[in-house]
Design a protein around this motif. Sequence first.
Motif, PDB file in Angstrom:
ATOM      1  N   TRP A 203       0.722  -1.038   0.266  1.00  0.00           N
ATOM      2  CA  TRP A 203      -0.435  -0.122   0.074  1.00  0.00           C
ATOM      3  C   TRP A 203       0.799   1.300  -0.110  1.00  0.00           C
ATOM      4  O   TRP A 203       0.824   2.299  -0.552  1.00  0.00           O
ATOM      5  CB  TRP A 203      -0.973   0.001   1.457  1.00  0.00           C
ATOM      6  CG  TRP A 203      -1.675  -0.824   1.069  1.00  0.00           C
ATOM      7  CD1 TRP A 203      -2.434  -1.792   2.005  1.00  0.00           C
ATOM      8  CD2 TRP A 203      -2.907  -0.554   0.413  1.00  0.00           C
ATOM      9  NE1 TRP A 203      -3.994  -2.206   0.844  1.00  0.00           N
ATOM     10  CE2 TRP A 203      -3.803  -2.066  -0.422  1.00  0.00           C
ATOM     11  CE3 TRP A 203      -3.439   0.445  -0.375  1.00  0.00           C
ATOM     12  CZ2 TRP A 203      -5.258  -1.782  -0.085  1.00  0.00           C
ATOM     13  CZ3 TRP A 203      -4.938   0.055  -1.416  1.00  0.00           C
ATOM     14  CH2 TRP A 203      -5.372  -0.836  -1.849  1.00  0.00           C
ATOM     15  N   ILE A 204       1.874   0.984   0.830  1.00  0.00           N
ATOM     16  CA  ILE A 204       2.400   2.390   0.855  1.00  0.00           C
ATOM     17  C   ILE A 204       3.487   2.473  -0.393  1.00  0.00           C
ATOM     18  O   ILE A 204       3.836   3.848  -1.097  1.00  0.00           O
ATOM     19  CB  ILE A 204       3.917   2.251   1.647  1.00  0.00           C
ATOM     20  CG1 ILE A 204       3.206   1.877   3.311  1.00  0.00           C
ATOM     21  CG2 ILE A 204       4.955   3.324   1.829  1.00  0.00           C
ATOM     22  CD1 ILE A 204       3.970   1.899   4.352  1.00  0.00           C
ATOM     23  N   LEU A 205       4.124   1.523  -1.018  1.00  0.00           N
ATOM     24  CA  LEU A 205       4.913   1.980  -2.529  1.00  0.00           C
ATOM     25  C   LEU A 205       3.149   2.185  -3.520  1.00  0.00           C
ATOM     26  O   LEU A 205       3.996   3.194  -4.357  1.00  0.00           O
ATOM     27  CB  LEU A 205       5.065   0.431  -3.164  1.00  0.00           C
ATOM     28  CG  LEU A 205       6.958  -0.454  -2.302  1.00  0.00           C
ATOM     29  CD1 LEU A 205       6.749  -1.249  -2.890  1.00  0.00           C
ATOM     30  CD2 LEU A 205       8.171   1.082  -2.475  1.00  0.00           C
TER      31      LEU A 205
ATOM     32  N   TRP B   9       1.942   6.313  -7.197  1.00  0.00           N
ATOM     33  CA  TRP B   9       0.732   7.592  -7.378  1.00  0.00           C
ATOM     34  C   TRP B   9       0.438   8.422  -7.152  1.00  0.00           C
ATOM     35  O   TRP B   9       0.539   9.487  -7.766  1.00  0.00           O
ATOM     36  CB  TRP B   9      -0.578   6.650  -6.268  1.00  0.00           C
ATOM     37  CG  TRP B   9      -2.122   7.368  -7.014  1.00  0.00           C
ATOM     38  CD1 TRP B   9      -2.633   8.072  -6.953  1.00  0.00           C
ATOM     39  CD2 TRP B   9      -2.422   7.075  -8.169  1.00  0.00           C
ATOM     40  NE1 TRP B   9      -3.385   8.463  -7.259  1.00  0.00           N
ATOM     41  CE2 TRP B   9      -4.113   8.112  -8.710  1.00  0.00           C
ATOM     42  CE3 TRP B   9      -2.374   5.977  -9.475  1.00  0.00           C
ATOM     43  CZ2 TRP B   9      -4.463   7.311  -9.660  1.00  0.00           C
ATOM     44  CZ3 TRP B   9      -3.450   5.667 -10.534  1.00  0.00           C
ATOM     45  CH2 TRP B   9      -4.315   6.918 -10.096  1.00  0.00           C
ATOM     46  N   PHE B  10       1.121   9.257  -6.113  1.00  0.00           N
ATOM     47  CA  PHE B  10       1.129  11.036  -5.479  1.00  0.00           C
ATOM     48  C   PHE B  10       2.211  11.457  -5.693  1.00  0.00           C
ATOM     49  O   PHE B  10       2.347  12.794  -5.936  1.00  0.00           O
ATOM     50  CB  PHE B  10       0.685  10.324  -4.256  1.00  0.00           C
ATOM     51  CG  PHE B  10      -0.759  10.224  -3.984  1.00  0.00           C
ATOM     52  CD1 PHE B  10      -1.790  10.430  -4.055  1.00  0.00           C
ATOM     53  CD2 PHE B  10      -1.180   9.126  -3.278  1.00  0.00           C
ATOM     54  CE1 PHE B  10      -3.270  11.150  -3.791  1.00  0.00           C
ATOM     55  CE2 PHE B  10      -2.732   8.708  -3.441  1.00  0.00           C
ATOM     56  CZ  PHE B  10      -3.633   9.783  -3.445  1.00  0.00           C
ATOM     57  N   VAL B  11       3.323  11.112  -5.563  1.00  0.00           N
ATOM     58  CA  VAL B  11       5.166  11.002  -5.718  1.00  0.00           C
ATOM     59  C   VAL B  11       5.166  12.180  -6.650  1.00  0.00           C
ATOM     60  O   VAL B  11       5.106  13.271  -7.300  1.00  0.00           O
ATOM     61  CB  VAL B  11       5.888  10.833  -5.084  1.00  0.00           C
ATOM     62  CG1 VAL B  11       7.112  10.783  -6.079  1.00  0.00           C
ATOM     63  CG2 VAL B  11       5.968  10.354  -3.680  1.00  0.00           C
ATOM     64  N   PRO B  12       4.629  11.692  -8.155  1.00  0.00           N
ATOM     65  CA  PRO B  12       4.661  11.902  -9.017  1.00  0.00           C
ATOM     66  C   PRO B  12       4.039  12.800  -9.844  1.00  0.00           C
ATOM     67  O   PRO B  12       3.936  13.833 -10.690  1.00  0.00           O
ATOM     68  CB  PRO B  12       5.367  11.263 -10.805  1.00  0.00           C
ATOM     69  CG  PRO B  12       4.308   9.607  -9.779  1.00  0.00           C
ATOM     70  CD  PRO B  12       4.302   9.869  -8.019  1.00  0.00           C
ATOM     71  N   LEU B  13       3.041  13.674  -8.816  1.00  0.00           N
ATOM     72  CA  LEU B  13       1.662  14.482  -9.744  1.00  0.00           C
ATOM     73  C   LEU B  13       2.515  15.497  -9.890  1.00  0.00           C
ATOM     74  O   LEU B  13       1.549  16.421 -10.941  1.00  0.00           O
ATOM     75  CB  LEU B  13       0.738  14.377  -8.450  1.00  0.00           C
ATOM     76  CG  LEU B  13       0.086  13.182  -8.444  1.00  0.00           C
ATOM     77  CD1 LEU B  13      -1.239  13.178  -7.146  1.00  0.00           C
ATOM     78  CD2 LEU B  13      -0.661  13.385  -9.579  1.00  0.00           C
ATOM     79  N   GLY B  14       3.276  16.031  -9.222  1.00  0.00           N
ATOM     80  CA  GLY B  14       3.555  18.065 -10.065  1.00  0.00           C
ATOM     81  C   GLY B  14       5.007  17.815 -10.848  1.00  0.00           C
ATOM     82  O   GLY B  14       5.109  19.020 -10.648  1.00  0.00           O
ATOM     83  N   TRP B  15       5.581  16.485 -11.323  1.00  0.00           N
ATOM     84  CA  TRP B  15       6.521  16.580 -12.083  1.00  0.00           C
ATOM     85  C   TRP B  15       5.996  17.034 -13.901  1.00  0.00           C
ATOM     86  O   TRP B  15       6.440  17.382 -14.252  1.00  0.00           O
ATOM     87  CB  TRP B  15       6.860  14.965 -12.018  1.00  0.00           C
ATOM     88  CG  TRP B  15       7.685  15.186 -10.177  1.00  0.00           C
ATOM     89  CD1 TRP B  15       7.574  15.427  -9.502  1.00  0.00           C
ATOM     90  CD2 TRP B  15       7.951  13.763 -10.310  1.00  0.00           C
ATOM     91  NE1 TRP B  15       8.481  15.542  -8.729  1.00  0.00           N
ATOM     92  CE2 TRP B  15       8.685  14.101  -8.437  1.00  0.00           C
ATOM     93  CE3 TRP B  15       8.395  12.734 -10.444  1.00  0.00           C
ATOM     94  CZ2 TRP B  15       9.312  12.668  -7.808  1.00  0.00           C
ATOM     95  CZ3 TRP B  15       9.049  10.972  -9.477  1.00  0.00           C
ATOM     96  CH2 TRP B  15       9.508  11.455  -8.507  1.00  0.00           C
TER      97      TRP B  15
END
Length: 108
Positions: free
Chosen positions: A31-33, A38-44
Motif C-alpha cells: 500500500w505504501i509503495l 501514485w502521489f509523488v510524481p503528481l507535480g512533476w
Amino acid sequence: MHPDSQVSAARQPMTTLPVDSSAKRTAWVCWILLALVWFVPLGWRALFSPDEGRYASIGLEMLQSGDWITPRLNGLLYFEKPIFQYWITAASLAVLGSTSLRRASGLP
C-alpha cells in the motif's frame, strides 16, 4: 453420530483465521509503495492536452459558479463524462486551491 452433536457444532461461532504478521507487513509495504508511485510524481509533469486541462477547467468552473449539477466548459453544457469526476475535481480544487491546478498545468 448423534443429531444433537451436529446441531451444537453448527451453533459454534466461527473463528477467524490468524493473520501472519509478515502478511500484514507485506500488505502495508504494498500500500505504501502504491501510494508513493501514485502521489509523488503528481507535480512533476504538466497536464496532458487537451483532456486533463479540459476536465480541470470544468471542475474549476463548477466551483466558481456554484452550479454542482450542470457541468460547463466555457459556458457550454458538457456532459461527456459522469458528473462524479467533475465533483471530485471541484472538491479537490476547493480543498487544495486553484494554485495546485496552475502548478500542475505549468501556468505562472
